[in-house]
Design a protein around this motif. Structure first.
Motif, PDB file in Angstrom:
ATOM      1  N   LYS A 189       0.602   7.142   6.143  1.00 13.51           N
ATOM      2  CA  LYS A 189       1.458   6.374   6.798  1.00 13.51           C
ATOM      3  C   LYS A 189       2.029   7.592   8.411  1.00 13.51           C
ATOM      4  O   LYS A 189       2.331   8.161   8.193  1.00 13.51           O
ATOM      5  N   PHE A 190       1.226   7.076   9.561  1.00 11.70           N
ATOM      6  CA  PHE A 190       1.795   7.296  10.660  1.00 11.70           C
ATOM      7  C   PHE A 190       2.526   7.063  11.410  1.00 11.70           C
ATOM      8  O   PHE A 190       3.116   6.297  10.853  1.00 11.70           O
ATOM      9  N   PRO A 191       3.543   8.133  11.552  1.00 12.75           N
ATOM     10  CA  PRO A 191       5.053   7.761  12.966  1.00 12.75           C
ATOM     11  C   PRO A 191       4.945   7.423  13.719  1.00 12.75           C
ATOM     12  O   PRO A 191       3.857   7.771  14.754  1.00 12.75           O
ATOM     13  N   THR A 192       6.218   7.198  14.296  1.00 17.99           N
ATOM     14  CA  THR A 192       5.902   6.971  15.644  1.00 17.99           C
ATOM     15  C   THR A 192       6.905   8.657  16.933  1.00 17.99           C
ATOM     16  O   THR A 192       7.975   9.191  15.558  1.00 17.99           O
ATOM     17  N   MET A 193       6.205   9.082  17.973  1.00 21.09           N
ATOM     18  CA  MET A 193       7.475  10.066  18.186  1.00 21.09           C
ATOM     19  C   MET A 193       8.369   9.088  18.791  1.00 21.09           C
ATOM     20  O   MET A 193       7.743   8.787  19.858  1.00 21.09           O
ATOM     21  N   SER A 234       8.284  -0.542   8.761  1.00 14.34           N
ATOM     22  CA  SER A 234       7.323  -1.291   8.501  1.00 14.34           C
ATOM     23  C   SER A 234       5.228  -0.375   8.717  1.00 14.34           C
ATOM     24  O   SER A 234       4.744  -1.505   8.239  1.00 14.34           O
ATOM     25  N   GLU A 235       5.381   0.360   8.382  1.00 16.35           N
ATOM     26  CA  GLU A 235       4.436   0.917   9.066  1.00 16.35           C
ATOM     27  C   GLU A 235       3.219   1.299   7.572  1.00 16.35           C
ATOM     28  O   GLU A 235       4.306   1.004   5.884  1.00 16.35           O
ATOM     29  N   LEU A 236       2.567   0.949   7.517  1.00 17.47           N
ATOM     30  CA  LEU A 236       0.878   0.829   6.583  1.00 17.47           C
ATOM     31  C   LEU A 236       0.689   2.299   6.426  1.00 17.47           C
ATOM     32  O   LEU A 236       0.157   2.671   7.170  1.00 17.47           O
ATOM     33  N   ALA A 237      -0.146   2.331   4.511  1.00 19.57           N
ATOM     34  CA  ALA A 237      -1.060   3.535   5.046  1.00 19.57           C
ATOM     35  C   ALA A 237      -2.032   2.855   4.868  1.00 19.57           C
ATOM     36  O   ALA A 237      -2.988   1.898   4.917  1.00 19.57           O
ATOM     37  N   ARG A 238      -3.224   3.348   5.622  1.00 18.04           N
ATOM     38  CA  ARG A 238      -4.093   3.920   6.813  1.00 18.04           C
ATOM     39  C   ARG A 238      -4.500   5.026   6.436  1.00 18.04           C
ATOM     40  O   ARG A 238      -4.753   6.238   6.248  1.00 18.04           O
ATOM     41  N   MET A 267       1.247  -0.906   0.218  1.00  8.80           N
ATOM     42  CA  MET A 267       0.053  -0.058   0.243  1.00  8.80           C
ATOM     43  C   MET A 267       0.735   1.173  -0.516  1.00  8.80           C
ATOM     44  O   MET A 267       1.833   1.375   0.471  1.00  8.80           O
ATOM     45  N   LYS A 268       0.571   2.209  -0.887  1.00  9.81           N
ATOM     46  CA  LYS A 268       1.140   3.336  -0.490  1.00  9.81           C
ATOM     47  C   LYS A 268       0.385   4.668  -0.346  1.00  9.81           C
ATOM     48  O   LYS A 268      -0.932   4.995  -0.638  1.00  9.81           O
ATOM     49  N   ALA A 269       1.234   5.370   0.316  1.00 15.17           N
ATOM     50  CA  ALA A 269       0.812   6.816   0.827  1.00 15.17           C
ATOM     51  C   ALA A 269       0.604   7.628   0.374  1.00 15.17           C
ATOM     52  O   ALA A 269       1.907   7.939  -0.263  1.00 15.17           O
ATOM     53  N   LEU A 270      -0.547   8.603   0.056  1.00 13.86           N
ATOM     54  CA  LEU A 270       0.326   9.226  -1.380  1.00 13.86           C
ATOM     55  C   LEU A 270       0.068  10.765  -0.577  1.00 13.86           C
ATOM     56  O   LEU A 270      -0.054  11.626  -1.694  1.00 13.86           O
ATOM     57  N   ILE A 271      -0.472  10.493   0.391  1.00 18.94           N
ATOM     58  CA  ILE A 271      -0.204  12.193   1.171  1.00 18.94           C
ATOM     59  C   ILE A 271       0.234  11.892   2.208  1.00 18.94           C
ATOM     60  O   ILE A 271       0.416  10.930   3.705  1.00 18.94           O
ATOM     61  N   PRO A 272       1.329  12.354   2.606  1.00 14.46           N
ATOM     62  CA  PRO A 272       2.579  12.234   3.735  1.00 14.46           C
ATOM     63  C   PRO A 272       2.212  13.097   4.433  1.00 14.46           C
ATOM     64  O   PRO A 272       1.081  13.925   4.774  1.00 14.46           O
ATOM     65  N   PHE A 273       2.269  12.517   6.532  1.00 13.54           N
ATOM     66  CA  PHE A 273       1.696  12.672   7.573  1.00 13.54           C
ATOM     67  C   PHE A 273       2.654  13.803   7.639  1.00 13.54           C
ATOM     68  O   PHE A 273       3.585  14.136   7.475  1.00 13.54           O
ATOM     69  N   PRO A 274       1.843  15.049   7.790  1.00 15.93           N
ATOM     70  CA  PRO A 274       2.551  16.320   8.504  1.00 15.93           C
ATOM     71  C   PRO A 274       3.682  16.498   9.114  1.00 15.93           C
ATOM     72  O   PRO A 274       4.716  16.894   9.681  1.00 15.93           O
ATOM     73  N   GLU A 275       4.029  15.781  10.301  1.00 20.80           N
ATOM     74  CA  GLU A 275       4.408  15.672  11.719  1.00 20.80           C
ATOM     75  C   GLU A 275       4.131  16.291  12.012  1.00 20.80           C
ATOM     76  O   GLU A 275       6.156  17.422  12.790  1.00 20.80           O
ATOM     77  N   PRO A 276       3.554  17.029  12.564  1.00 26.78           N
ATOM     78  CA  PRO A 276       3.707  18.315  13.818  1.00 26.78           C
ATOM     79  C   PRO A 276       3.704  17.930  14.791  1.00 26.78           C
ATOM     80  O   PRO A 276       3.746  16.563  14.917  1.00 26.78           O
TER      81      PRO A 276
END
Length: 308
Positions: free
Chosen positions: A173-177, A197-201, A1-10
């Motif tokens: 794809k959501f990152p981890t703090m 190993s994150e999946l697009a969600r 699965m491919k994430a087309l919109i990157p998480f903005p990482e605020p």
């Protein structure tokens, strides 16, 4: 699965300061609670200052009473939300570690628990002050979607409560703090990182903000301001309960289930059921809300005087 919109990482923190060797930070999650409560308070005050909206041109509360009720609601939200999380989602863990029950700074709040806490607090306050309970419930119901909207935005900023894996064009794809580089294996504390190993969600937090917050809030305001629904005590509150329950039930199909319910035999995390058919804990807790909402709507219609 491919994430087309990157998480903005605020950053989850707006700012932090050090005083006397201690670190104090204002987080988006705390700001969401503050904004929801304060704006909701001002909205209710504005409504009670318009007597023509209420039955017999008499609002259920005076502006000063709204302010006092806010204090009770804050206690109900915080205590109820925490105890709800403990009892609904991780009872076994907290029964073994009771000292962690009050550690709210470590996260873990339940909306349904917060709602029950708010209802109990409002029930006690209105009873002690001879305030019509259905009218007060209607006022609180109109303000509630504001808190839901800000809270779900805070969930998104914190990269938590995300959705199920998906290949929709807006998946993320959501990152981890990074909190502990040695334990998590991340480079820098206080920064987002990816394990690889994150999946697009589904960004289900935004779905909830739109449905439970914007759409439901706009609908309740329309009922109050355009359809004179506040003249039927209980109708607005019933519409909120039923509307939230339906919105949450639908979004649960896109939201990742709580980790404690996910097993190899139950990958979708159903609280009851198995395979591809079942109900999550969020759906189970939402069904009584729908039933309560419909009951309040029916009650309000029976109590409304019929025109001659």
């Amino acid at each position: 699965m491919k994430a087309l919109i990157p998480f903005p990482e605020p950053s989850p923190e707006l700012f932090s300061i050090s005083l006397f060797g201690m670190e104090f930070a204002l987080r988006w999650y705390a700001l969401a609670y503050i904004a929801g409560l304060l704006i909701g308070w001002r909205l209710i005050v504005a409504l009670v200052k318009r007597p023509a909206l209420w039955p017999d041109s008499g609002p259920p509360m005076r502006p000063r009473q709204v302010e006092d009720l806010l204090t009770w609601v804050i206690l109900g939200v915080v205590l109820g939300g925490r105890l709800g999380f403990v009892l609904f989602y991780k009872p076994a863990y907290y029964f073994e570690h009771p000292a962690q029950i009050l550690a709210v700074w470590e996260g873990g709040m339940s909306f349904h628990g917060g709602l029950l806490g708010t209802i109990l607090a409002a029930w006690i306050y209105t009873g002690r002050n001879a305030i019509p309970r259905l009218g007060a419930a209607d006022a609180l119901a109109i303000a509630a979607p504001l808190g839901l909207f800000f809270g779900r935005l805070a969930n998104f900023i914190n990269a938590e409560l995300w959705g199920r894996p998906s290949d929709v064009p807006w998946a993320m794809k959501f990152p981890t703090m990074c909190h502990d580089p040695a334990w998590q294996g991340c480079p820098t504390a206080g920064e987002w990182f990816y394990y690889g190993s994150e999946l697009a969600r589904h960004p289900s937090q935004l779905y909830e903000a739109a449905l439970e917050g914007l759409l439901l809030g706009a609908f309740l305001l329309w009922l109050a301001l355009r359809r004179n629904a506040l003249k039927k005590p209980g109708f607005i509150a019933g519409s909120f309960f039923a509307g939230y329950g339906l919105a949450r039930f639908v979004v649960e199909y896109f939201r990742q289930a709580d980790a404690q319910f996910i097993t190899p035999d139950n990958p979708l995390g159903f609280a009851i059921g198995s395979g591809s058919i079942g109900l999550t804990m969020g759906q189970l807790l939402s069904l009584p809300m729908v039933a309560l909402g419909l009951a309040l709507i029916a009650l309000s219609r029976r109590r409304t005087p019929k025109p001659a």
